[in-house]
Scaffold this motif. Structure first.
Motif, mmCIF file in Angstrom:
data_model
loop_
_atom_site.group_PDB
_atom_site.id
_atom_site.type_symbol
_atom_site.label_atom_id
_atom_site.label_comp_id
_atom_site.label_asym_id
_atom_site.label_seq_id
_atom_site.Cartn_x
_atom_site.Cartn_y
_atom_site.Cartn_z
ATOM 1 N N MET A 28 14.416 8.547 5.190
ATOM 2 C CA MET A 28 13.159 8.865 5.823
ATOM 3 C C MET A 28 12.022 8.244 5.028
ATOM 4 O O MET A 28 12.089 8.127 3.816
ATOM 5 C CB MET A 28 13.003 10.371 5.962
ATOM 6 N N LYS A 29 11.000 7.844 5.775
ATOM 7 C CA LYS A 29 9.877 7.161 5.153
ATOM 8 C C LYS A 29 8.592 7.612 5.830
ATOM 9 O O LYS A 29 8.557 7.851 7.035
ATOM 10 C CB LYS A 29 10.055 5.647 5.299
ATOM 11 N N ILE A 30 7.540 7.720 5.035
ATOM 12 C CA ILE A 30 6.198 8.022 5.530
ATOM 13 C C ILE A 30 5.374 6.752 5.390
ATOM 14 O O ILE A 30 5.344 6.137 4.328
ATOM 15 C CB ILE A 30 5.522 9.138 4.699
ATOM 16 N N THR A 31 4.707 6.368 6.477
ATOM 17 C CA THR A 31 3.794 5.230 6.434
ATOM 18 C C THR A 31 2.396 5.745 6.742
ATOM 19 O O THR A 31 2.207 6.506 7.694
ATOM 20 C CB THR A 31 4.194 4.161 7.464
ATOM 21 N N ILE A 32 1.443 5.352 5.911
ATOM 22 C CA ILE A 32 0.039 5.687 6.142
ATOM 23 C C ILE A 32 -0.657 4.398 6.560
ATOM 24 O O ILE A 32 -0.752 3.457 5.774
ATOM 25 C CB ILE A 32 -0.648 6.245 4.871
ATOM 26 N N VAL A 33 -1.114 4.354 7.793
ATOM 27 C CA VAL A 33 -1.856 3.203 8.300
ATOM 28 C C VAL A 33 -3.329 3.606 8.304
ATOM 29 O O VAL A 33 -3.698 4.607 8.917
ATOM 30 C CB VAL A 33 -1.398 2.816 9.723
ATOM 31 N N SER A 34 -4.149 2.839 7.593
ATOM 32 C CA SER A 34 -5.557 3.213 7.492
ATOM 33 C C SER A 34 -6.463 1.996 7.617
ATOM 34 O O SER A 34 -6.057 0.875 7.357
ATOM 35 C CB SER A 34 -5.828 3.942 6.171
ATOM 36 N N VAL A 35 -7.690 2.284 8.009
ATOM 37 C CA VAL A 35 -8.711 1.250 8.177
ATOM 38 C C VAL A 35 -9.617 1.267 6.958
ATOM 39 O O VAL A 35 -10.096 2.319 6.539
ATOM 40 C CB VAL A 35 -9.533 1.507 9.459
#
Length: 159
Positions: free
Chosen positions: A1-8
């Motif tokens: 399992m992996k968490i990805t944080i996509v941010s501007v």
């Protein structure tokens, strides 16, 4: 399992970078955390509604280009559902267990997230009706993700 944080946008404040690094380190015991950043668009002091939509769409196009397709997508959105820490922990456990999916959290720019990105998301999450700087939101999100893992592993953590 992996968490990805996509941010501007980029985080320039050292204290926020330090907090992000600390929670990322703590989360390493439970999961891999990946950060995908896209550049923000220039905003004048008093943008029109049309300019706001154009900026959100440009940032949204950038998000869509990097957003992992094989993940459960959660947008941080003021119109989303508010959850307790325990409910977020339960939701994440459900996603990992029953959806067998990685999770991508999306933090928009200072004007929010485009309709195209919101429509693609599986869930919209609201942390508060208050407005937070989107740079600070990354720290708050990471703390709650860390808290969720502690809850799901029956480990103590301050309340």
């Amino acid at each position: 399992m992996k968490i990805t944080i996509v941010s501007v946008g980029n985080i320039k404040e050292k204290y926020l970078v330090d907090a992000i690094n600390e929670y990322t380190k703590r989360l390493g015991k439970y999961t891999k955390v990946e950060f995908l950043k896209v550049s923000d668009e220039a905003i004048n002091d008093h943008p029109s509604d049309k300019e706001i939509e154009m900026i959100k769409n440009k940032e949204g196009d950038k998000i869509l280009k990097v957003l992992p397709s094989n993940s459960y997508k959660i947008a941080l959105d003021l119109k989303g559902e508010m959850l307790s820490s325990e409910a977020l922990a339960s939701k994440m456990l459900d996603i990992f267990s029953y959806h067998n999916a990685n999770i991508s959290f999306i933090i928009g720019g200072s004007l929010g997230i485009s309709r195209a990105v919101l429509d693609l998301c599986d869930y919209k999450l609201c942390f508060s009706k208050m407005t937070f700087p989107h740079q600070l939101m990354q720290v708050i999100l990471l703390e709650q993700i860390y808290r969720a893992f502690k809850i799901n592993n029956n480990e103590t953590y301050h309340k």
